[in-house]
Design an enzyme around this catalytic site. Structure first.
Site, PDB file in Angstrom:
ATOM      1  N   VAL A 207       0.830  -1.248   0.060  1.00  0.00           N
ATOM      2  CA  VAL A 207       0.018   0.159  -0.038  1.00  0.00           C
ATOM      3  C   VAL A 207       0.884   1.318   0.056  1.00  0.00           C
ATOM      4  O   VAL A 207       0.520   2.408  -0.651  1.00  0.00           O
ATOM      5  CB  VAL A 207      -0.906   0.000   1.266  1.00  0.00           C
ATOM      6  CG1 VAL A 207      -2.042   1.335   1.126  1.00  0.00           C
ATOM      7  CG2 VAL A 207      -1.953  -1.059   1.188  1.00  0.00           C
ATOM      8  N   GLU A 208       2.097   1.177   0.798  1.00  0.00           N
ATOM      9  CA  GLU A 208       2.638   2.337   1.122  1.00  0.00           C
ATOM     10  C   GLU A 208       3.429   2.755  -0.344  1.00  0.00           C
ATOM     11  O   GLU A 208       3.593   3.846  -0.672  1.00  0.00           O
ATOM     12  CB  GLU A 208       3.725   2.396   2.093  1.00  0.00           C
ATOM     13  CG  GLU A 208       2.940   2.219   3.474  1.00  0.00           C
ATOM     14  CD  GLU A 208       2.617   3.614   4.021  1.00  0.00           C
ATOM     15  OE1 GLU A 208       3.012   4.603   3.265  1.00  0.00           O
ATOM     16  OE2 GLU A 208       1.798   3.747   4.955  1.00  0.00           O
ATOM     17  N   SER A 209       4.276   1.728  -0.798  1.00  0.00           N
ATOM     18  CA  SER A 209       5.125   2.176  -1.966  1.00  0.00           C
ATOM     19  C   SER A 209       5.335   1.061  -3.134  1.00  0.00           C
ATOM     20  O   SER A 209       6.005   1.403  -4.047  1.00  0.00           O
ATOM     21  CB  SER A 209       6.902   2.212  -1.367  1.00  0.00           C
ATOM     22  OG  SER A 209       6.818   1.047  -1.119  1.00  0.00           O
TER      23      SER A 209
END
Length: 725
Positions: A207-209
């Site tokens: 989700v983050e990167s």
């Protein structure tokens, strides 16, 4: 059952649920076959059926899940009004749809509790639950423990929307993320196992990167786990002018696990809250919960005011996106994605003392250029740090090769200095005076705001990379005398003059005029006051070479960067220019580049220094494209950043490619023919800037620059995208 023609797996599931009427008050269940015969439901045989044997409708999974949700709702309504046959019929349909959706067995297992609730009042509860687990739990979770992150059923609409979004809005980038996950997932899940945490938490990095080790968000969060600088320091991730450990995916994984453990404890074991707080911060989420009377139900919080008004849209989507990524990544092909397994990143770490250029070590170890820079993205300058020992990541099994290379590769050092702040000094003025970037100067001195300078404060100057003592003994390469491009003149202030008017007349920015005269941020003037102002371009500087190129050093450049830009070895570059332990390079120096480098493919390019006055409607990127230079070089040469605002009347100094003649200053704004090849890409459905960048082997930031896009630009099918090479 025969008349229903259900898939065998569905029948096995249905056999578990045909006892539903038991909790409705019936001890037996009967139905009518097409022949009119009445039959008694009996336990179904536990036939083993492979996925290839199961028929499929090919319907989108999201549609199946929505239909299952509707069937579940109708079953409950029928149960409430006492219509047992309708309730059973809808429950059967619900389970058939879930089986057809072909959720990953582990996801099915996490949903088991929902079906146990349905069957709880049945006398056959224990046998049914065991049967359900045996039939649908195909994966062995004994090595990692049972996950306590639950997939809710029915799946919330926000989760279904995120699944649809990744399938339609950014399928290419999600596919790339799936491909990258194979490099890092084994290590991350291993570390989660050691910490006793659910393996599914690895999808927080998705989700983050999208599992990208070296990436920075618009807000300044960096690395695979997207740590803000303040949070990185809280979890002891090193950040200085040489190392940014947020890009070290091993170190940042350890920090992320530590943070997630703390959040899990903080929110009393509620993973939806803990994972959401990873994005929002525990304090902000706790205040939102308090606004709803201490409500701990995530789905209620994001939909119910006043808490929902205090939670950003990004956070409302964060946990649903986490679940969507987990569900899709558990069975990619069912959602239209490919499974492209690659071997995991296999590295070992070796302690290295002293400064060595990574490209020189690549060459000494016989590795492909850029290998060590890719394995060690946290090394900002692409050299080992100058302080202490550093655990350098290298391909597994290459330890002895590295130790041998270190004996032959020259050791480097940073030759910097210091500066004592005087009254009227500014960060931009000091940076310009010493030929360094404002960002680097502030980073080295841990300055958060350019306004926080103090008189008599001693600043460390970012150093240039040079050979350590004994590395040749030559003196600093002196830049050849170049034709002056500007003069410094003076202006006598007249009554009624303002600083902005004087700056505009002289083709300068107000802040540059203030810095040149040591005024700080003052705008006070008095008649008769003499101000220093920049003069006009006198003539251009032309650099030619037949077998070698001469490069003029720009602000923010250092030898390693110049060597990489020209595709030459750093050691060779230093030797060609006679750099030694006492040498440093400064803005305006000329570096000799031998051979055909990346910037000198067909003989050495000529250069000319041009002064350009900004006209209405122009941007830094359009000006850079006009003169055939990169926006980054244009900004650096004029001590600007990507956030700087340019105005009509501002002047730019441009080191532009030149024709085979020296042009008069009156021609200084004439366009320059560029040797850059331009491709116009037509955007198709699902294309993103990052996908286009990967296709052409360029950076996303360059695509934004070439096309003059803002950071919020949205692509649409049919758009034309300029690609330069």
């Amino acid at each position: 059952l025969a008349t229903m023609r259900l898939p065998v797996r569905a029948v096995c599931l249905l056999s578990s649920t045909l006892l539903i009427l038991g909790f409705a008050g019936c001890s037996t269940t009967s139905g009518t076959a097409s022949s009119g015969e009445v039959y008694q439901f009996a336990p179904m045989p536990q036939a083993e059926v492979g996925a290839a044997d199961l028929p499929g409708s090919g319907r989108p999974v999201v549609a199946l899940m929505r239909d299952a949700d509707e069937a579940f709702r109708m079953a409950n309504e029928a149960q409430e009004r006492g219509d047992k046959e309708a309730a059973l019929r809808h429950y059967q349909l619900m389970l058939e749809l879930l089986v057809e959706a072909d959720l990953d067995p582990d996801i099915f297992y996490s949903l088991r509790g929902n079906f146990e609730d349905i069957l709880q009042e049945s006398g056959e509860h224990a046998r049914t639950a065991k049967h359900f687990e045996r039939r649908h739990r195909k994966v062995d979770l004994s090595t990692s423990g049972h996950s306590d992150i639950k997939v809710p059923f029915p799946l919330p609409e926000r989760v279904l929307e995120e699944i649809e979004r990744l399938q339609t809005a950014y399928p290419t980038s999600f596919q790339a993320a799936l491909d990258r996950s194979y490099l890092y997932m084994p290590y991350i899940t291993q570390e989660l196992d050691k910490a006793g945490l659910p393996r599914e938490l690895a999808f927080v990095a998705m989700v983050e990167s999208h599992f990208t080790p070296k990436i920075v968000s618009r807000s300044g969060a960096g690395g695979m786990w997207q740590f803000m600088p303040v949070t990185a320091k809280r979890f002891e991730l090193q950040m200085d002018s040489e190392v940014d450990a947020r890009y070290d995916w091993h170190a940042s994984t350890a920090a992320a696990i530590d943070y997630l453990q703390r959040l899990y404890t903080y929110f009393d074991g509620e993973w939806p809250l803990a994972i959401s707080a990873y994005n929002m911060g525990e304090g902000g989420l706790e205040r939102a919960m308090a606004a709803n009377g201490g409500d701990t139900n995530f789905w209620s919080l994001i939909e119910t005011p006043p808490a929902s008004n205090r939670i950003r849209l990004e956070t409302k989507r964060y946990y649903p996106k986490f679940l969507a990524y987990w569900i899709v990544a558990s069975n990619p092909s069912r959602y239209g994605f490919r499974v492209n397994p690659v071997p995991p990143e296999n590295v070992e770490r070796v302690q290295v003392n002293g400064v060595y250029a990574l490209d020189s070590l690549d060459k000494g170890m016989g590795l492909a250029p850029g290998t060590l820079a890719r394995l060690n993205p946290e090394l900002i300058r692409e050299t080992t740090p100058s302080r202490g020992s550093f655990a350098l990541a290298i391909p597994a099994g290459q330890r002895e090769t590295l130790l041998a290379a270190i004996k032959t590769v020259p050791k480097m050092q940073y030759a910097g200095g210091s500066y004592k702040v005087r009254r009227g000094d500014t960060i931009s003025g000091i940076a310009r005076k010493h030929g360094v970037s404002e960002k680097e100067l502030m980073r080295v001195n841990n300055i958060r705001s350019a306004r926080s300078l103090r008189v008599d404060q001693v600043l460390k100057m970012p150093g240039s990379l040079v050979l350590a003592s004994g590395g040749g003994g030559a003196t600093r390469a002196k830049a050849p005398a170049a034709a002056p491009t500007q003069t410094v003149a003076s202006y006598t202030v007249q009554r009624g003059d303002t600083l902005s008017e004087i700056a505009r007349k002289q083709g300068m920015r107000v802040r540059d005029l203030q810095a040149l005269n040591g005024m700080g941020r003052s705008t006070k003037l008095h008649p008769g006051q003499r101000l220093k102002v920049k003069g006009k371009v006198v003539r251009e500087q032309v650099i030619t070479a037949s077998t070698e190129t001469r490069h003029t050093v720009h602000a923010g450049e250092y030898p390693a960067k110049i060597a990489r830009d020209y595709g030459v070895a750093l050691n060779d570059l230093l030797l060609w220019n006679g750099l030694s332990a006492n040498s440093t390079i400064r803005v305006g120096d000329t570096m000799i580049i031998k051979g055909g480098g990346a910037r000198s493919s067909a003989g050495a390019p000529r250069q000319r220094v041009v002064t350009h006055t900004v006209k209405k409607g122009e941007t830094a990127s359009t000006i850079a494209r006009h003169y055939g230079v990169s926006t980054q070089d244009l900004l650096a040469a004029n001590n600007l950043s990507a956030r700087s605002i340019i105005r009509v009347g501002d002047t730019f100094t441009i080191n532009a490619p030149s024709a085979d003649r020296v042009v008069a200053s009156s021609e200084a704004e004439a366009p320059v023919a560029s040797t850059t090849s331009v491709t116009m890409h037509t955007v198709a459905k699902g294309h993103t800037a990052s996908a286009i960048a990967r296709r052409y082997g360029v950076r996303v930031s360059d695509i934004y620059t070439w096309n003059g896009w803002s950071k919020n630009h949205v692509l649409h099918p049919g758009d034309k995208v300029r690609i330069e090479k």
